[in-house]
Design a protein around this motif. Structure first.
Motif, PDB file in Angstrom:
ATOM      1  N   GLU A 102     -17.023 -24.286  38.433  1.00 46.11           N
ATOM      2  CA  GLU A 102     -17.304 -25.517  39.182  1.00 46.11           C
ATOM      3  C   GLU A 102     -17.941 -25.220  40.528  1.00 46.11           C
ATOM      4  OE1 GLU A 102     -15.717 -26.550  41.990  1.00 46.11           O
ATOM      5  OE2 GLU A 102     -13.709 -25.644  41.997  1.00 46.11           O
ATOM      6  N   ASP A 103     -17.592 -24.085  41.114  1.00 42.32           N
ATOM      7  CA  ASP A 103     -18.200 -23.732  42.392  1.00 42.32           C
ATOM      8  C   ASP A 103     -19.685 -23.401  42.210  1.00 42.32           C
ATOM      9  OD1 ASP A 103     -17.385 -22.893  45.343  1.00 42.32           O
ATOM     10  OD2 ASP A 103     -18.932 -21.535  44.598  1.00 42.32           O
ATOM     11  N   HIS A 104     -19.982 -22.639  41.168  1.00 43.95           N
ATOM     12  CA  HIS A 104     -21.388 -22.352  40.897  1.00 43.95           C
ATOM     13  C   HIS A 104     -22.160 -23.644  40.623  1.00 43.95           C
ATOM     14  CE1 HIS A 104     -21.013 -18.184  41.314  1.00 43.95           C
ATOM     15  NE2 HIS A 104     -21.387 -17.737  40.123  1.00 43.95           N
ATOM     16  N   ALA A 105     -21.520 -24.563  39.907  1.00 44.67           N
ATOM     17  CA  ALA A 105     -22.197 -25.826  39.610  1.00 44.67           C
ATOM     18  C   ALA A 105     -22.508 -26.579  40.907  1.00 44.67           C
ATOM     19  CB  ALA A 105     -21.341 -26.687  38.688  1.00 44.67           C
ATOM     20  N   LYS A 143     -23.168 -36.673  35.217  1.00 47.21           N
ATOM     21  CA  LYS A 143     -22.596 -35.711  34.291  1.00 47.21           C
ATOM     22  C   LYS A 143     -22.104 -34.469  35.053  1.00 47.21           C
ATOM     23  CE  LYS A 143     -24.683 -33.348  30.378  1.00 47.21           C
ATOM     24  NZ  LYS A 143     -25.847 -33.478  29.486  1.00 47.21           N
ATOM     25  N   VAL A 144     -22.934 -34.008  35.981  1.00 48.18           N
ATOM     26  CA  VAL A 144     -22.547 -32.850  36.787  1.00 48.18           C
ATOM     27  C   VAL A 144     -21.294 -33.179  37.594  1.00 48.18           C
ATOM     28  CG1 VAL A 144     -23.216 -31.351  38.692  1.00 48.18           C
ATOM     29  CG2 VAL A 144     -24.935 -32.088  37.019  1.00 48.18           C
ATOM     30  N   ILE A 145     -21.342 -34.341  38.221  1.00 49.36           N
ATOM     31  CA  ILE A 145     -20.212 -34.726  39.065  1.00 49.36           C
ATOM     32  C   ILE A 145     -18.948 -34.853  38.233  1.00 49.36           C
ATOM     33  CG2 ILE A 145     -19.297 -36.609  40.486  1.00 49.36           C
ATOM     34  CD1 ILE A 145     -22.156 -36.997  41.555  1.00 49.36           C
ATOM     35  N   SER A 146     -19.062 -35.447  37.061  1.00 53.72           N
ATOM     36  CA  SER A 146     -17.834 -35.653  36.285  1.00 53.72           C
ATOM     37  C   SER A 146     -17.342 -34.330  35.678  1.00 53.72           C
ATOM     38  CB  SER A 146     -18.027 -36.746  35.237  1.00 53.72           C
ATOM     39  OG  SER A 146     -18.384 -36.196  34.010  1.00 53.72           O
ATOM     40  N   MET A 147     -18.266 -33.428  35.369  1.00 59.28           N
ATOM     41  CA  MET A 147     -17.850 -32.112  34.872  1.00 59.28           C
ATOM     42  C   MET A 147     -17.056 -31.364  35.950  1.00 59.28           C
ATOM     43  SD  MET A 147     -18.193 -30.341  32.102  1.00 59.28           S
ATOM     44  CE  MET A 147     -16.558 -29.697  32.180  1.00 59.28           C
ATOM     45  N   ARG A 148     -17.611 -31.350  37.141  1.00 57.31           N
ATOM     46  CA  ARG A 148     -16.916 -30.671  38.244  1.00 57.31           C
ATOM     47  C   ARG A 148     -15.555 -31.308  38.461  1.00 57.31           C
ATOM     48  NH1 ARG A 148     -18.051 -30.387  43.630  1.00 57.31           N
ATOM     49  NH2 ARG A 148     -17.134 -28.336  43.791  1.00 57.31           N
ATOM     50  N   LYS A 149     -15.539 -32.615  38.382  1.00 57.06           N
ATOM     51  CA  LYS A 149     -14.291 -33.321  38.625  1.00 57.06           C
ATOM     52  C   LYS A 149     -13.236 -32.924  37.593  1.00 57.06           C
ATOM     53  CE  LYS A 149     -12.377 -37.876  39.315  1.00 57.06           C
ATOM     54  NZ  LYS A 149     -12.569 -39.313  39.151  1.00 57.06           N
ATOM     55  N   GLU A 194     -20.865 -26.640  26.855  1.00 58.14           N
ATOM     56  CA  GLU A 194     -22.071 -27.455  26.691  1.00 58.14           C
ATOM     57  C   GLU A 194     -22.785 -27.636  28.029  1.00 58.14           C
ATOM     58  OE1 GLU A 194     -23.546 -28.422  24.045  1.00 58.14           O
ATOM     59  OE2 GLU A 194     -21.953 -27.414  22.907  1.00 58.14           O
ATOM     60  N   PHE A 195     -21.979 -27.869  29.026  1.00 60.53           N
ATOM     61  CA  PHE A 195     -22.521 -28.103  30.362  1.00 60.53           C
ATOM     62  C   PHE A 195     -23.258 -26.865  30.886  1.00 60.53           C
ATOM     63  CE2 PHE A 195     -21.597 -27.603  34.968  1.00 60.53           C
ATOM     64  CZ  PHE A 195     -22.405 -28.624  35.444  1.00 60.53           C
ATOM     65  N   ALA A 196     -22.661 -25.705  30.660  1.00 62.69           N
ATOM     66  CA  ALA A 196     -23.302 -24.473  31.118  1.00 62.69           C
ATOM     67  C   ALA A 196     -24.621 -24.255  30.387  1.00 62.69           C
ATOM     68  CB  ALA A 196     -22.363 -23.286  30.926  1.00 62.69           C
ATOM     69  N   ARG A 197     -24.625 -24.544  29.086  1.00 58.28           N
ATOM     70  CA  ARG A 197     -25.869 -24.409  28.316  1.00 58.28           C
ATOM     71  C   ARG A 197     -26.926 -25.375  28.836  1.00 58.28           C
ATOM     72  NH1 ARG A 197     -22.445 -24.676  22.944  1.00 58.28           N
ATOM     73  NH2 ARG A 197     -21.930 -22.467  22.678  1.00 58.28           N
ATOM     74  N   PHE A 198     -26.501 -26.600  29.099  1.00 54.83           N
ATOM     75  CA  PHE A 198     -27.409 -27.615  29.626  1.00 54.83           C
ATOM     76  C   PHE A 198     -28.028 -27.138  30.950  1.00 54.83           C
ATOM     77  CE2 PHE A 198     -27.554 -31.077  32.797  1.00 54.83           C
ATOM     78  CZ  PHE A 198     -28.550 -31.888  32.261  1.00 54.83           C
ATOM     79  N   THR A 199     -27.198 -26.527  31.780  1.00 52.82           N
ATOM     80  CA  THR A 199     -27.680 -26.059  33.075  1.00 52.82           C
ATOM     81  C   THR A 199     -28.728 -24.958  32.909  1.00 52.82           C
ATOM     82  OG1 THR A 199     -25.521 -26.574  34.000  1.00 52.82           O
ATOM     83  CG2 THR A 199     -26.954 -25.189  35.337  1.00 52.82           C
ATOM     84  N   LEU A 200     -28.451 -24.050  31.980  1.00 52.54           N
ATOM     85  CA  LEU A 200     -29.415 -22.975  31.746  1.00 52.54           C
ATOM     86  C   LEU A 200     -30.744 -23.549  31.250  1.00 52.54           C
ATOM     87  CD1 LEU A 200     -29.950 -19.915  31.699  1.00 52.54           C
ATOM     88  CD2 LEU A 200     -29.149 -19.878  29.342  1.00 52.54           C
ATOM     89  N   LYS A 201     -30.643 -24.537  30.392  1.00 49.60           N
ATOM     90  CA  LYS A 201     -31.862 -25.148  29.862  1.00 49.60           C
ATOM     91  C   LYS A 201     -32.630 -25.846  30.987  1.00 49.60           C
ATOM     92  CE  LYS A 201     -33.602 -28.178  26.229  1.00 49.60           C
ATOM     93  NZ  LYS A 201     -34.371 -29.018  27.160  1.00 49.60           N
ATOM     94  N   LEU A 202     -31.914 -26.579  31.793  1.00 50.54           N
ATOM     95  CA  LEU A 202     -32.538 -27.273  32.916  1.00 50.54           C
ATOM     96  C   LEU A 202     -33.233 -26.272  33.838  1.00 50.54           C
ATOM     97  CD1 LEU A 202     -32.483 -30.283  34.107  1.00 50.54           C
ATOM     98  CD2 LEU A 202     -30.824 -29.367  35.721  1.00 50.54           C
ATOM     99  N   PHE A 203     -32.540 -25.183  34.089  1.00 54.90           N
ATOM    100  CA  PHE A 203     -33.096 -24.168  34.979  1.00 54.90           C
ATOM    101  C   PHE A 203     -34.390 -23.598  34.383  1.00 54.90           C
ATOM    102  CE2 PHE A 203     -33.418 -19.960  36.933  1.00 54.90           C
ATOM    103  CZ  PHE A 203     -33.218 -20.277  38.266  1.00 54.90           C
ATOM    104  N   LYS A 204     -34.346 -23.356  33.079  1.00 53.00           N
ATOM    105  CA  LYS A 204     -35.553 -22.835  32.432  1.00 53.00           C
ATOM    106  C   LYS A 204     -36.677 -23.866  32.496  1.00 53.00           C
ATOM    107  CE  LYS A 204     -33.407 -19.712  29.082  1.00 53.00           C
ATOM    108  NZ  LYS A 204     -32.924 -19.650  27.689  1.00 53.00           N
ATOM    109  N   ASP A 205     -36.339 -25.127  32.182  1.00 50.09           N
ATOM    110  CA  ASP A 205     -37.375 -26.164  32.138  1.00 50.09           C
ATOM    111  C   ASP A 205     -38.017 -26.377  33.496  1.00 50.09           C
ATOM    112  OD1 ASP A 205     -36.785 -26.432  29.549  1.00 50.09           O
ATOM    113  OD2 ASP A 205     -35.718 -28.356  29.704  1.00 50.09           O
TER     114      ASP A 205
END
Ligand code: SF4
Ligand code: SF4
Ligand code: SF4
Ligand code: FES
Lengths: 486, 328, 142
Positions: A102-105, A143-149, A194-205
């Motif tokens: 969550e801190d990295h997010a 989604k990010v906010i609720s994941m961290r939460k 799922e969230f971590a995968r989504f983040t990696l994809k976003l970063f790549k995109d």
């Protein structure tokens, strides 16, 4: 002929100022990072009941309180020669990886992310969460906010509090996990992968598919050839919770691997007369000033450094992401901005490690505590905080009252390299007196890549003022304080 | 621009936890952002101090300030924010009473500087360099301002006028949300009020309260070092020095729910002048001995009385002049 | 403040039934005790909240005495003096831990007949406080 001050440096946890001295040609003579903070934890730890230290030292940093809480709790284990039970150790590691994720997010999306996701030269009204909302859509931000939460709520349950946890005790933890709770945690664990995968994809995109950003990442302005430090397990793989401290040289060869008990043989801290932060360096080299290279003992910690000291990553998807990164950038990677990428790779590792732990039958056991019986005298503990290697060291009397404490704190380990980065970035990005807001932000970016946390770095000095840029001429005359709306 | 309330956040000698606590409002933060204009928030937004200087006086509706005052620079910035703000709120234990970094007031500035910059085992400082304490440092020929380390840590209201207090280390999202609603409601409470938390003691909201005897009496103070608290009985009754009885409620007994005693981060209940004095009084009175030797023996087993009863409030303690007199 | 003409201020919390009576007796029997003493009459030493003592220090007292009936059984409220004993034993421990001179605070049991003891206690404390010098009211800004 000018001095620039960026004051405060925003979007990082702590306070700081960047001071840039310009020469007569309008080029940068030298840029400094000044951290005006000191609180004196090493002193007022004296006299405290040592079991209070996990709660006291977490107040060094409310952004990574779990890191201090855990380093301190491990120091108590060592001090009382009392290992945690198998279950306690796994609960701790679970909490720890949840925290790292969550801190990295937080950093990827809110602190460092805006520079990339919104764009490094966009206006200041946009380089924040509002800009992110515009760029990736409100539902993704939610989604990010609720994941961290959700992740933080689990640590609230397991640790008592998310900010300043309380459950760490010598030999274990103060509360077990029951099966209802575990069901809940498992659900979040599934979402988080799922969230971590989504983040990696976003970063790549957004980042990796954009040549402009890639060039920025690999540009000389953001590159330093330093040593790297981080914890590794017995197979030289990344680990956040435990292991040996490994150091590699600028060519990627192992320079040292040592147990936390030897930290003072390897690490020393240099004091400069113009800032409250101390600059750790590799003791054997002596302090050589703010220079990189093999002869300088300046080293770096945090995500990129951890990947640089790891031969591999212990989980499958993280290993794939790690290989992908190395195939693109080589190893060791000296590009400061690649920290953002490394951070995303580490998110994958955390999410996978969380999966492993929640599916481990030991985690439900009620045996969460060994009770110390030995007389305390000295203990040391280490973890990898999100922002790097974190070491606690206490000496107590026989009642467990602290007589002396020493702390080598994550961000502080990076202080010298951050100073290098800022100086170099400023020299590359400010030419012939050409200073504009986008460039100033890029100097700040050099800094934010480390996700520096100056509450940590200057636990010795009290939290204060974020950052500024002051422009001076070589005679020391203050010519200008650059406002962000030039 | 518009007539939405203008809000500023600032941190002094803060750990950043209070800032994170605001971020922990999570989805709600988006509601807040849509109701107000944030004009200054260094941790999250790229506005600089110069932007604040340019604002007219009293134009910020409310400034939330966290962290204690430890450097000359903190004094400067909070005075600026006071001048620009209609309301100032002390947010969190450090701003309210000094917080854990306030334990430093047991030691002098010189002792702290000496420990940090000279005597820790990893410090390599043969020339005995100290951060400059005369207001500036020289970088070559350039002189830069360097804030000085104040002789002691001060709570916010010892430097500027404070309108309201939000307690906790850090305040929980619920408490923060309650407080924001109080401020937005238009019906402002009396100046000096603690907002967002409860007016009753922590025991009142503690799930173990029903297991707490009418008159708690204990034979010894236990330590979590070698005692594993049971989850089914009031911790105080088990002998752990839980400060619930003198602490303001509002957190929902977070620590107790993790089987750990309350250390008092929500600070004193109304009508307590000195949190530590009150805590001391109640802890001593539950010790079930009549005879001086036995009482002394049990008390001598407590490892750190000041850190126990003043964990978050030492700078606000009435002991102030006594402390100042003995600091080296 | 110059320490030469420094006159320490002592605040005394005396229980109505024993210690205050002793002080009264000292007065009527013309035993001298110095004028720098403020006596506050309380019903029982068990009613002295440590916060009162702290308040006294904050308001300029250089020393504080809490005086009550002899334990275990002289207290008129059964065990008020025992409560005081518990509280002020812990209080003394606090002062000791913070490095505050133990001479600045005394818990004394003085029965109604012990006017002499009262005079002795006050004089001893005065002497010790003179030696220690005044408390600093302000943070020293160097
Ligand atoms: S009150 Fe607690 S959370 Fe807030 S700044 Fe102080 S130590 Fe950090
Ligand atoms: S003393 Fe502590 S454990 Fe007992 S009821 Fe109060 S808050 Fe709960
Ligand atoms: S239980 Fe006590 S220490 Fe813990 S959060 Fe609540 S008020 Fe703070
Ligand atoms: S009445 Fe004298 S001490 Fe209680």
């Amino acid at each position: 002929m000018k001095e620039i001050i960026i004051d405060p440096i925003t979007r990082l946890e702590g306070h700081g100022k960047i001071i840039i001295v310009m020469n007569d040609e309008g080029n940068v003579e030298r840029a400094y990072l000044h951290i005006p903070e000191l609180r004196g934890f090493e002193k007022f730890a004296e006299g405290r009941a040592v079991e209070d230290m996990p709660q006291i030292t977490s107040r060094i940093c409310g952004v990574c309180p779990m890191a201090h809480h855990m380093a301190s709790t491990k120091t108590l284990d060592d001090l009382y020669k009392c290992k945690p039970t198998i279950t306690a150790r796994k609960i701790r590691e679970l909490m720890y990886n949840i925290f790292m994720l969550e801190d990295h997010a937080l950093h990827v999306y809110l602190l460092g992310g805006p520079d990339f996701i919104v764009g490094p030269t966009s206006s200041k009204e946009e380089r924040n969460i509002i800009g992110i909302i515009n760029k990736v859509g409100k539902e993704n931000v939610l989604k990010v906010i609720s994941m961290r939460k959700k992740l933080r709520e689990i640590n609230l349950m397991l640790g008592g509090k998310t900010i300043h946890p309380v459950s760490g005790v010598p030999g274990g933890v103060s509360r077990p996990i029951n099966s209802d709770e575990l069901e809940k945690i498992k659900q979040v664990a599934n979402e988080s992968i799922e969230f971590a995968r989504f983040t990696l994809k976003l970063f790549k995109d957004i980042v990796l598919s954009n040549d402009q950003y890639l060039n920025l990442i690999t540009s000389e302005a953001y590159t330093h050839r330093t040593y790297y430090m981080g914890l590794v397990d017995e197979k030289n793989r990344l680990n956040f919770y435990d292991g040996k401290i490994r150091v590699v040289d600028p060519r990627g060869n192992e320079y040292a691997k040592f147990d936390v008990h030897q930290y003072a043989e390897y690490i020393a801290e240099h004091v400069e007369p113009w800032t409250y932060i101390k600059f750790p360096f590799l003791k054997n080299f002596g302090w050589k000033g703010f220079v990189d290279g093999e002869d300088s003992g300046i080293y770096s910690v945090a995500p990129l450094a951890r990947l640089n000291v790891s031969d591999s990553l212990p989980t499958h998807e993280a290993q794939t992401a790690f290989e992908e990164m190395i195939s693109m950038l080589g190893k060791p990677i000296h590009h400061t901005l690649a920290n953002h990428w490394a951070r995303v790779v580490e998110m994958i590792y955390s999410a996978e490690r969380i999966q492993e732990l929640v599916n481990d039958p030991d985690i439900l056991d009620s045996n969460i505590r060994n009770i110390p019986t030995s007389v305390p005298s000295e203990g040391m503990g280490v973890v990898e905080a999100p922002r790097g290697t974190l070491i606690h060291h206490y000496i107590t009397d026989e009642r467990g009252v602290v007589k002396q404490a020493n702390l080598i704190v994550a961000t502080q380990n990076n202080a010298a390299r951050i100073a290098l980065s800022i100086d170099k970035a400023a020299k590359h990005l400010i030419r012939q007196g050409q200073v504009n807001e986008g460039l100033l932000n890029m100097v700040e970016m050099a800094f934010r890549a480390y996700d520096p946390c100056h509450a940590c770095g200057t636990h010795t000095l009290p939290g204060n003022m974020p950052f500024a840029m002051y422009i001076y001429d070589t005679n020391g005359k203050l010519l200008n304080i650059v406002k962000h709306n030039l | 621009m518009n007539n939405r309330p203008k809000v500023a956040f600032y941190w002094c000698a803060s750990c950043g936890g209070c800032e994170e606590a605001v971020v922990d409002l999570a989805e709600k933060i988006i509601d807040v952002v849509s109701l107000v204009d944030i004009v200054f928030w260094p941790v999250a937004m790229d506005y600089k101090l110069s932007d604040v200087e340019a604002l007219p006086d009293n134009s910020i509706t409310v400034s939330f300030i966290n962290g204690g005052i430890r450097l000359s620079e903190h004094e400067k910035v909070v005075r600026l924010l006071r001048q620009k703000s209609k309301l100032v709120v002390a947010y969190g234990a450090c701003a309210c009473w000094g917080g854990i970094p306030g334990l430093a007031n047991q030691y002098s500035r010189e002792e702290i500087l000496e420990r940090v910059y000279l005597t820790t085992p990893t410090t390599a400082n043969p020339e005995k360099i100290m951060p400059p304490q005369d207001g500036y440092a020289k970088l070559g020929d350039v002189k830069i301002e360097v804030p000085t380390f104040l002789p002691e840590l001060k709570p916010l209201d010892e430097v500027i006028d404070v309108d309201y207090y939000i307690p906790g280390c850090p305040p929980t999202p619920e408490v923060t949300w309650n407080a924001i609603n109080v401020l937005l409601s238009g019906k402002l409470p009396d100046k000096g009020t603690v907002i967002g938390a409860s007016n009753r003691s922590l025991c009142d909201e503690c799930p173990l309260n029903k297991t707490k005897p009418e008159n708690v009496l204990i034979k010894e103070f236990k330590r979590v070092v070698n005692y594993s608290p049971r989850a089914d009985t009031c911790l105080l009754a088990q002998g752990l020095p839980c400060l619930g009885p003198v602490t303001r409620g509002g957190c929902g007994a977070l620590c107790v729910k993790a089987n750990m005693p309350c250390t008092g981060c929500f600070g004193p209940l109304e009508n307590i002048h000195d949190y530590g004095g009150k805590a001391l009084s109640f802890l001593a009175s539950i010790l079930d001995y009549e005879n001086e030797e036995e009482i002394k023996r049990e008390i001598s087993k407590l490892p750190d009385v000041s850190g126990l009863i003043y964990k978050y409030t030492l700078p606000k303690s009435l002991l102030k002049n006594l402390l100042r007199s003995v600091r080296k | 403040m110059s320490t030469n003409n420094y006159e320490p201020r002592i605040v005394v919390f005396a229980c109505n039934w024993c210690s205050y009576a002793a002080i009264d007796l000292a007065g009527t029997s013309r035993k001298l005790y110095p004028p720098n003493v403020r006596v506050i009459r309380v019903m029982c030493s068990g009613r002295v909240d440590p916060q009162f003592v702290l308040e006294a220090f904050k308001n300029g007292a250089d020393g504080v005495i809490v005086a009550g009936c002899r334990p275990p059984s002289d207290c008129h409220y059964i065990n008020g003096n025992i409560k005081a004993l518990r509280r002020f034993t812990l209080f003394k421990r606090l002062l000791e831990e913070l490095g505050i001179e133990k001479e600045r605070f005394r818990l004394e049991w003085i029965s109604a007949a012990e006017a002499d003891k009262w005079v002795r206690v006050v004089n001893e404390m005065l002497e010790e406080l003179r030696r220690l010098g005044p408390l600093k009211a302000e943070a020293v800004s160097v």
